[in-house]
Design an enzyme around this catalytic site. Structure first.
Site, PDB file in Angstrom:
ATOM      1  N   TYR A 122     -44.100  30.537 -36.641  1.00 26.97           N
ATOM      2  CA  TYR A 122     -44.577  31.330 -35.500  1.00 26.97           C
ATOM      3  C   TYR A 122     -44.073  30.714 -34.193  1.00 26.97           C
ATOM      4  O   TYR A 122     -43.485  31.397 -33.356  1.00 26.97           O
ATOM      5  CB  TYR A 122     -46.108  31.410 -35.533  1.00 26.97           C
ATOM      6  CG  TYR A 122     -46.707  32.180 -34.393  1.00 26.97           C
ATOM      7  CD1 TYR A 122     -46.246  33.457 -34.085  1.00 26.97           C
ATOM      8  CD2 TYR A 122     -47.726  31.644 -33.618  1.00 26.97           C
ATOM      9  CE1 TYR A 122     -46.793  34.176 -33.035  1.00 26.97           C
ATOM     10  CE2 TYR A 122     -48.286  32.359 -32.566  1.00 26.97           C
ATOM     11  CZ  TYR A 122     -47.816  33.621 -32.279  1.00 26.97           C
ATOM     12  OH  TYR A 122     -48.361  34.320 -31.239  1.00 26.97           O
ATOM     13  N   LYS A 170     -41.271  32.382 -31.614  1.00 25.72           N
ATOM     14  CA  LYS A 170     -41.544  32.660 -30.206  1.00 25.72           C
ATOM     15  C   LYS A 170     -40.640  31.825 -29.298  1.00 25.72           C
ATOM     16  O   LYS A 170     -40.274  32.263 -28.207  1.00 25.72           O
ATOM     17  CB  LYS A 170     -43.017  32.406 -29.869  1.00 25.72           C
ATOM     18  CG  LYS A 170     -43.980  33.332 -30.571  1.00 25.72           C
ATOM     19  CD  LYS A 170     -43.716  34.809 -30.329  1.00 25.72           C
ATOM     20  CE  LYS A 170     -44.362  35.343 -29.081  1.00 25.72           C
ATOM     21  NZ  LYS A 170     -44.307  36.829 -29.005  1.00 25.72           N
TER      22      LYS A 170
END
Ligand code: UDP
Length: 320
Positions: free
Chosen positions: A149, A153
């Site tokens: 994650y 990002k």
């Protein structure tokens, strides 16, 4: 302004839509309802200046047309929630990387400002508290899915800053710290709605690990005000900003606070990380933002303190 909100039917997106409309701006929402919900925007359907389309950002002809009709894109569409990330890593990486790629590509053709919602997760396990935007990030190995994650990002951030450098596409990056408030569901693992539901139902409150890990929770109203202010501030372009609240609390204390404010008798149950997520799961021990960059740019000061945040979430679930 005419704003396009990808992920506008999500928890944060729907609050942003509401606030923009209240300020007299126009809002188009693009959301595939993968984690968002039509219920989040039903009350806006008949508001002047509001429109929505249920589709994916990867429908490029549609995305291009919607970007054409807007001045600014708030790109909030993403796979979120640690539980979802651990359970569906392919979906997380593809959604977060590809979605941002197409948004930046089409925004760049028309030089439309992109406000990218990133996350405090990118600081990873760094112990350099409070987290400053210019500080090093410390991530775990690729074999631990949680870090996908943060990495996805970070790639989004790199790509946005690359578009700014190379193609002069105006971009602003916001790293959001544990945003909470009404309409957030506990479905994707987020702690506060989970604790509130458990407390109201009289079920055990599930604290993962020993509960000494801490977070700094930010009310969604403070987050959307900061996002709007950033989008209107030309000096923000090409930069990264933390949006958060410096009030830090351990998860164990959070469980107790929720129990007290909900008037609940729920016991607190400690669940090992391996059981809660997966074997070898790594959590972040602390996460606190340094807000000086945002404060000096837009005079940001979060207005909603933790007890009030918890009360609002309790009221939301009681009314549901
Ligand atoms: N957590 C918990 N019980 C739950 C859900 C989460 O103790 O039912 C913990 C989680 O392990 C983490 C913190 O609460 O330490 C915040 O979790 P969340 O998923 O809300 O956000 P994160 O900060 O991990 O992205």
């Amino acid at each position: 302004m005419k704003a396009l909100l990808t992920g506008g039917a999500g928890f944060i997106g729907s609050h942003l839509a509401e606030r923009l409309l209240a300020l007299g701006h126009e809002v188009q929402v693009l959301d595939d309802l993968s984690t968002g919900s039509i219920d989040n925007i039903t009350h806006l359907k008949h508001a002047g200046g509001f429109s929505y389309t249920i589709d994916s950002v990867t429908n490029e002809p549609l995305l291009a047309e919607m970007i054409d009709r807007s001045d600014v894109v708030f790109h909030l569409a993403a796979a979120v929630g640690v539980k979802l990330i651990v359970e569906q890593p392919v979906h997380t990486i593809e959604t977060n990387v590809h979605g941002t790629e197409v948004v930046l590509k089409h925004a760049s053709k028309k030089k439309k400002l992109v406000c990218l919602a990133s996350t405090s997760e990118v600081y990873g396990k760094s112990a350099d508290i409070p987290f400053r935007e210019g500080a090093d990030v410390v991530l775990g190995p690729s074999a631990k899915h949680r870090w996908a994650y943060a990495c996805s990002k970070l790639i989004d951030e790199f790509l946005a800053l690359a578009y700014w450098k190379e193609k002069k596409l105006p971009v602003v990056i916001a790293r959001l710290f544990n945003t909470v408030g009404p309409r957030q569901t506990g479905q994707y693992g987020m702690v506060l709605p989970t604790f509130v539901r458990q407390a109201l139902a009289g079920h055990p409150i599930t604290v993962f690990g020993d509960g000494t890990q801490s977070r700094s929770f930010t009310d969604v109203s403070d987050v959307v005000d900061a996002l709007i202010a950033l989008s209107l501030e030309p000096r923000a372009i090409g930069n990264v900003y933390n949006i958060g609240n410096t009030g830090e609390i351990s998860i164990r204390d959070l469980a107790e606070r929720v129990r007290t404010l909900a008037g609940s008798q729920s016991p607190i149950r400690f669940v090992p990380y391996d059981e809660a997520y997966e074997a070898g799961f790594e959590d972040m021990p602390r996460r606190v933002p340094d807000l000086s960059r945002l404060r000096s740019l837009i005079g940001y000061e979060p207005k909603v303190a933790l007890d009030e945040i918890i009360r609002r979430v309790i009221e939301h679930f009681r009314a549901a």
